[in-house]
Write a protein that holds these residues in place. Structure first.
Motif, PDB file in Angstrom:
ATOM      1  N   SER A 211     -50.914 -44.625 -32.204  1.00 27.46           N
ATOM      2  CA  SER A 211     -51.186 -43.452 -31.811  1.00 27.46           C
ATOM      3  C   SER A 211     -50.955 -42.220 -32.652  1.00 27.46           C
ATOM      4  O   SER A 211     -50.093 -42.497 -33.738  1.00 27.46           O
ATOM      5  N   LYS A 212     -51.292 -41.120 -32.549  1.00 27.48           N
ATOM      6  CA  LYS A 212     -51.232 -40.281 -33.510  1.00 27.48           C
ATOM      7  C   LYS A 212     -49.655 -39.603 -33.136  1.00 27.48           C
ATOM      8  O   LYS A 212     -49.083 -39.216 -34.432  1.00 27.48           O
ATOM      9  N   LYS A 213     -49.232 -39.509 -32.108  1.00 29.47           N
ATOM     10  CA  LYS A 213     -47.711 -39.328 -31.949  1.00 29.47           C
ATOM     11  C   LYS A 213     -46.881 -40.154 -32.868  1.00 29.47           C
ATOM     12  O   LYS A 213     -45.949 -39.950 -33.355  1.00 29.47           O
ATOM     13  N   ALA A 214     -47.260 -41.666 -32.745  1.00 33.98           N
ATOM     14  CA  ALA A 214     -46.591 -42.696 -33.374  1.00 33.98           C
ATOM     15  C   ALA A 214     -46.755 -42.464 -34.932  1.00 33.98           C
ATOM     16  O   ALA A 214     -45.740 -42.718 -35.667  1.00 33.98           O
ATOM     17  N   LEU A 215     -47.665 -42.109 -35.349  1.00 35.69           N
ATOM     18  CA  LEU A 215     -48.097 -41.850 -36.844  1.00 35.69           C
ATOM     19  C   LEU A 215     -47.254 -40.774 -37.237  1.00 35.69           C
ATOM     20  O   LEU A 215     -46.265 -40.889 -38.459  1.00 35.69           O
ATOM     21  N   LEU A 216     -47.157 -39.953 -36.650  1.00 33.57           N
ATOM     22  CA  LEU A 216     -46.167 -38.516 -37.007  1.00 33.57           C
ATOM     23  C   LEU A 216     -44.501 -38.779 -36.893  1.00 33.57           C
ATOM     24  O   LEU A 216     -44.108 -38.368 -37.871  1.00 33.57           O
ATOM     25  N   GLU A 217     -44.392 -39.801 -36.156  1.00 37.40           N
ATOM     26  CA  GLU A 217     -43.067 -39.988 -35.901  1.00 37.40           C
ATOM     27  C   GLU A 217     -42.640 -41.038 -37.161  1.00 37.40           C
ATOM     28  O   GLU A 217     -41.532 -41.016 -37.743  1.00 37.40           O
ATOM     29  N   ARG A 218     -43.457 -41.903 -37.222  1.00 40.46           N
ATOM     30  CA  ARG A 218     -43.047 -42.881 -38.469  1.00 40.46           C
ATOM     31  C   ARG A 218     -43.190 -42.109 -39.802  1.00 40.46           C
ATOM     32  O   ARG A 218     -42.352 -42.433 -40.842  1.00 40.46           O
ATOM     33  N   GLN A 219     -43.968 -41.134 -39.906  1.00 39.78           N
ATOM     34  CA  GLN A 219     -44.099 -40.326 -41.141  1.00 39.78           C
ATOM     35  C   GLN A 219     -42.885 -39.940 -41.563  1.00 39.78           C
ATOM     36  O   GLN A 219     -42.319 -39.692 -42.710  1.00 39.78           O
ATOM     37  N   LYS A 220     -42.403 -39.009 -40.495  1.00 39.30           N
ATOM     38  CA  LYS A 220     -40.969 -38.550 -40.769  1.00 39.30           C
ATOM     39  C   LYS A 220     -39.936 -39.407 -41.090  1.00 39.30           C
ATOM     40  O   LYS A 220     -39.046 -38.993 -41.912  1.00 39.30           O
ATOM     41  N   GLU A 221     -39.848 -40.595 -40.747  1.00 39.97           N
ATOM     42  CA  GLU A 221     -38.999 -41.708 -41.124  1.00 39.97           C
ATOM     43  C   GLU A 221     -39.329 -42.321 -42.517  1.00 39.97           C
ATOM     44  O   GLU A 221     -38.331 -42.351 -43.238  1.00 39.97           O
TER      45      GLU A 221
END
Length: 239
Positions: A211-221
């Motif tokens: 999902s978009k939410k998961a993408l943004l979280e992964r990107q931060k990490e």
């Protein structure tokens, strides 16, 4: 920094630095070698290479600036306005401007790239679609990738990416990438259809869309490993 070689999370390397310096350096080396072969003299080859480089570098600069301007302004085009109307959002990061959104439980980024990779008559830029999935990377920190599966997917679909060989489409460790030839009359429905096909392809390949939410979280990490493959995004590689 004028020139730097960085290792990405998928075990590949990318050249980073001042694009005009890099373009000038490449131009100088090529023309110097050609001049050396033709003139058989270091002095003449150097003068020849320096002259060509001085002429070419400003042209590269102008074309690059025109491309970057188009990259930013394409948000106001009919194509991108239609995509905004169906739920995509404008995303800005450093010098990057594009769209981010979710369709069929799959996170997508869409943007204009003036450095063309697809081949199209009188097309001077690409619309790039990036569809994200659970990565084929066992450990980003160690850079361990399921290379066998990645190569297998690209080999399997090489001739069946529902398009001609002139359109670049490929799997990367964390996303599926597709370059479409851009024209002022590019049809929104065709782009939306490609979004749906990409989701279907990801699922058919046994991969799991994120999902978009998961993408943004992964990107931060994980940083650059999840960034769109365009230098203007300006996101650092996470070691």
């Amino acid at each position: 920094m004028l020139l730097q070689i960085k290792k990405t999370g998928d075990k590949t390397y990318r050249i980073d630095g001042n694009p005009y310096f890099i373009a000038g350096l490449v131009c100088f080396i090529i023309t110097f070698l050609l001049g050396l072969i033709g003139t058989k003299g270091l002095d003449k080859a150097f003068v020849y290479a320096a002259g060509i480089t001085i002429l070419v570098t400003p042209i590269v600069y102008v074309l690059d600036q025109v491309g970057k301007k188009k990259h930013r302004k394409i948000i106001s085009s009919k194509l991108f306005q239609h995509l905004l109307a169906i739920g995509f959002e404008v995303e800005e990061q450093k010098d990057y401007t594009g769209l981010i959104g979710e369709r069929n439980q799959t996170a997508f980024r869409i943007y204009y790239d003036w450095n063309k990779l697809s081949k199209g008559f009188f097309s001077f830029g690409d619309i790039v679609i990036v569809g994200y999935f659970e990565p084929l990377v066992n450990n980003f920190e160690k850079g361990t990738i399921n290379e066998e599966l990645l190569n297998s997917l690209n080999s399997k679909y090489k001739e069946t990416f529902w398009t001609s060989k002139k359109i670049l489409s490929r799997f990367a460790p964390a996303f599926f990438l597709r370059h479409l030839n851009y024209y002022p009359f590019t049809n929104t429905d065709a782009v939306i259809a490609d979004l749906d096909k990409i989701t279907d392809l990801i699922k058919e390949s046994g991969l799991t869309p994120i999902s978009k939410k998961a993408l943004l979280e992964r990107q931060k990490e994980f940083g650059y490993n999840y960034a769109p493959p365009i230098d203007t995004f300006g996101l650092e590689q996470v070691d």
